[in-house]
Design an enzyme around this catalytic site. Structure first.
Site, PDB file in Angstrom:
ATOM      1  CG  ASN A  10      83.248  69.036 -38.918  1.00 44.08           C
ATOM      2  OD1 ASN A  10      83.722  70.046 -39.453  1.00 44.08           O
ATOM      3  ND2 ASN A  10      83.901  67.891 -38.871  1.00 44.08           N
ATOM      4  CE  LYS A  12      82.654  65.702 -41.660  1.00 40.19           C
ATOM      5  NZ  LYS A  12      82.538  64.266 -41.961  1.00 40.19           N
ATOM      6  CG  HIS A  94      86.807  64.868 -37.667  1.00 44.10           C
ATOM      7  ND1 HIS A  94      86.811  64.065 -38.794  1.00 44.10           N
ATOM      8  CD2 HIS A  94      85.505  65.118 -37.384  1.00 44.10           C
ATOM      9  CE1 HIS A  94      85.563  63.845 -39.173  1.00 44.10           C
ATOM     10  NE2 HIS A  94      84.751  64.466 -38.342  1.00 44.10           N
ATOM     11  CD  GLU A  96      86.144  63.840 -42.434  1.00 48.07           C
ATOM     12  OE1 GLU A  96      85.008  63.361 -42.647  1.00 48.07           O
ATOM     13  OE2 GLU A  96      86.360  65.057 -42.339  1.00 48.07           O
ATOM     14  CD  GLU A 165      83.694  62.489 -35.090  1.00 44.28           C
ATOM     15  OE1 GLU A 165      82.950  63.268 -35.682  1.00 44.28           O
ATOM     16  OE2 GLU A 165      84.918  62.427 -35.297  1.00 44.28           O
ATOM     17  N   GLY A 171      79.769  59.708 -42.650  1.00 45.73           N
ATOM     18  CA  GLY A 171      79.562  59.929 -44.072  1.00 45.73           C
ATOM     19  C   GLY A 171      79.139  58.708 -44.848  1.00 45.73           C
ATOM     20  CB  SER A 211      75.498  58.692 -40.420  1.00 47.41           C
ATOM     21  OG  SER A 211      76.550  58.522 -41.348  1.00 47.41           O
TER      22      SER A 211
END
Length: 250
Positions: A10, A12, A94, A96, A165, A171, A211
């Site tokens: 991904n 992003k 996701h 985010e 996730e 991150g 990560s």
């Protein structure tokens, strides 16, 4: 034959055409384990460009899409548009999108339903925040998020991959230990057995995202219920090839 390992990258909101050309050159050169399915999540503006230069053996995914085919939704893109420019997949739900843009389970389910109807395959993301994990709510959260997807997926499970996730590991450099990740993946598979069927549970591929790097991928890949990775920052680096090939090294 078992579940085929699947690694998603991904990107992003990163990279420009020059950087993308370098990343794709590295991917095309390989080597990549032929027994691993690889999919790259690309910013929408670059989907067609990446599909035109990336080897056909690697899939391309949009990073998001809207829940209907067309209309007055300024700034959005549809599943049909993603498919029209050559992508085969889309990443939905996701963390985010959930945490920054406020997307709820119901909306994500609507997006999943429409993307599948439009002929895309879906990487559907689930996962808990640090606060939820510390409160002992991890299973409650991921089961709730997965339950919302059931009517959207209906009988189309072969075109869906779940990506677990943990939000606190995205991150941050923090990673769930292999045992922590395996425990949740196994719990999800057990939940699917009870709430769908043993066949769906056995065949469902569940990725780990959070990560993932070349240094921890081998140990994570050795876990029996981890069927691949959804990789963020490391997918922009040469080490992504090592992550894709982690199962070979087990």
């Amino acid at each position: 034959m078992g579940r085929k390992f699947i690694v998603g990258g991904n990107w992003k909101m990163n990279s420009d055409k020059d950087q993308i050309a370098e990343i794709v050159k590295n991917l095309n050169s390989g080597p990549l384990d032929p027994n691993v399915e690889v999919v790259i999540g690309v910013p929408s503006i670059y989907v067609a460009f990446v599909r035109s230069i990336l080897t056909e053996t690697i899939g391309v995914a949009g990073q998001n899409c809207w829940k209907v085919a067309k209309g007055a939704f300024t700034g959005e893109i549809s599943a049909e548009m993603i498919k029209d420019v050559g992508a085969e997949w889309v990443i939905l739900g996701h963390s985010e999108r959930r945490t920054i843009f406020g997307e709820k389970d119901e909306l994500i389910a609507e997006k999943v339903a429409h993307a599948l109807e439009a002929g895309l395959k879906v990487i559907a993301c689930i996962g808990e925040t640090l606060e939820e994990r510390e409160a002992g709510q991890t299973e409650d959260v991921v089961f709730r998020q997965t339950k919302a997807l059931l009517p959207a997926i209906d009988t189309n499970w072969e075109n869906v991959v779940l990506a677990y996730e943990p939000v606190w590991a995205i991150g941050t450099g923090k990673t769930a230990s292999p045992q922590q990740a395996q425990d949740i993946h196994a719990s999800l598979r057990s939940w699917l057995t009870s709430n769908t069927s043993s066949e769906v549970a056995e065949n469902m591929r569940i990725q780990y995202g959070g990560s993932v790097t070349a240094s921890n991928a081998k140990e994570l890949a050795a876990c029996p219920d981890i069927d691949g990775f959804l990789v963020g920052g490391a997918s922009l680096k040469p080490e992504f090839l090592d992550i894709c090939n982690a199962q070979v090294m087990c």
